[in-house]
Every structure is written in C-alpha cells, then in structure tokens.
Scaffold this motif. Sequence first.
Motif, short mmCIF file in Angstrom:
data_model
loop_
_atom_site.label_atom_id
_atom_site.label_comp_id
_atom_site.label_asym_id
_atom_site.label_seq_id
_atom_site.Cartn_x
_atom_site.Cartn_y
_atom_site.Cartn_z
N PHE A 209 0.82 -1.21 0.00
CA PHE A 209 0.00 0.00 0.00
C PHE A 209 0.85 1.25 0.00
O PHE A 209 0.39 2.33 -0.33
CB PHE A 209 -0.94 -0.01 1.21
N GLY A 210 2.11 1.15 0.39
CA GLY A 210 2.98 2.31 0.45
C GLY A 210 3.74 2.60 -0.84
O GLY A 210 4.49 3.57 -0.92
N ILE A 211 3.52 1.80 -1.86
CA ILE A 211 4.25 1.99 -3.11
C ILE A 211 3.68 3.17 -3.90
O ILE A 211 2.48 3.24 -4.13
CB ILE A 211 4.18 0.72 -3.97
N ALA A 212 4.55 4.08 -4.31
CA ALA A 212 4.15 5.21 -5.14
C ALA A 212 4.55 5.01 -6.60
O ALA A 212 3.92 5.55 -7.50
CB ALA A 212 4.78 6.50 -4.62
N ALA A 213 5.57 4.22 -6.81
CA ALA A 213 6.06 4.00 -8.17
C ALA A 213 6.85 2.70 -8.22
O ALA A 213 7.36 2.23 -7.20
CB ALA A 213 6.94 5.16 -8.62
N MET A 214 6.91 2.15 -9.41
CA MET A 214 7.76 0.99 -9.63
C MET A 214 8.57 1.21 -10.89
O MET A 214 8.16 1.95 -11.79
CB MET A 214 6.93 -0.29 -9.73
N GLY A 215 9.70 0.59 -10.94
CA GLY A 215 10.57 0.79 -12.08
C GLY A 215 11.43 -0.40 -12.38
O GLY A 215 11.46 -1.37 -11.61
N TRP A 216 12.09 -0.31 -13.52
CA TRP A 216 13.07 -1.32 -13.91
C TRP A 216 14.42 -0.63 -14.11
O TRP A 216 14.49 0.44 -14.73
CB TRP A 216 12.65 -2.01 -15.22
N PHE A 217 15.42 -1.26 -13.58
CA PHE A 217 16.79 -0.81 -13.73
C PHE A 217 17.58 -1.96 -14.35
O PHE A 217 17.12 -3.09 -14.36
CB PHE A 217 17.40 -0.44 -12.37
N ARG A 218 18.77 -1.64 -14.82
CA ARG A 218 19.62 -2.71 -15.34
C ARG A 218 21.08 -2.39 -15.07
O ARG A 218 21.47 -1.24 -14.96
CB ARG A 218 19.39 -2.92 -16.84
N ARG A 219 21.85 -3.47 -14.99
CA ARG A 219 23.29 -3.32 -14.82
C ARG A 219 23.97 -4.23 -15.83
O ARG A 219 23.84 -5.46 -15.74
CB ARG A 219 23.73 -3.68 -13.41
#
Length: 120
Positions: free
Chosen positions: A29-39
Amino acid sequence: QVQLVESGGGLVQAGGSLRLSCAASGRTFGIAAMGWFRRAPGKEREFVVGISWSYGRTYYADSVKGRFTISRDNVKNTVSLQMNSLKPEDTAVYYCAASRTRVLGDYDYWGQGTQVTVSS
C-alpha cells in the motif's frame, strides 16, 4: 517491507522480444512507483523505465524509448516490461524496484534481478 520477485529473463537473438514480470508482496500500500533498472557487465546500474502506481504515468530512458513498454496491474500488484527490438547492448541484469515517493526519486525495495542476454 515489500518483496519483489522478477521473472521472464533469458537469452534472445537481436531483434527479438522478451517480457519481464515483477510481483510485489508485503506492505504494497505504500508503493508510489515501480521501475526497472539494469546493470550491464562492467557498468553502473541505470534507470530503464518507471511508472507511477496511481496514475500510470511512465518515464523511459532514451535508450529504450519506442522499444520497451512498461505496464502495471494495481490489483495483482504486478508490473511488466515488454522489450521489443532487443539489441546486444540491452544485455544486463534487470532489476525490479519500488519507490515510496515518486518515479524519479529514490527506490526503496529491490528484486533479486533477472538476466537478459541478447546475442548478435
């Protein structure tokens, strides 16, 4: 705490497609955004794409615009990354992440990563 589990990585030829998925559990419930990163090998981790959890606003790195598409399912607490027209330079470990603030802010929770390898 939020737990993130990625799936869907693998090996694909250049020009091919892959779809990554990330399932969030715990105190979502506390999530404001999600993303993908890469290395990529020998490089620092970089932002690929993010999506605001409430409004679905998206932000893409220039390197993936027009090729990658992020989507989310607020009910199932999942986020997906459709990757088309893959290039060898897309080879990296891809991480799903969740932010309690905003898409372009700090990310607080991270998945374990999934390998994407694009052969030429």
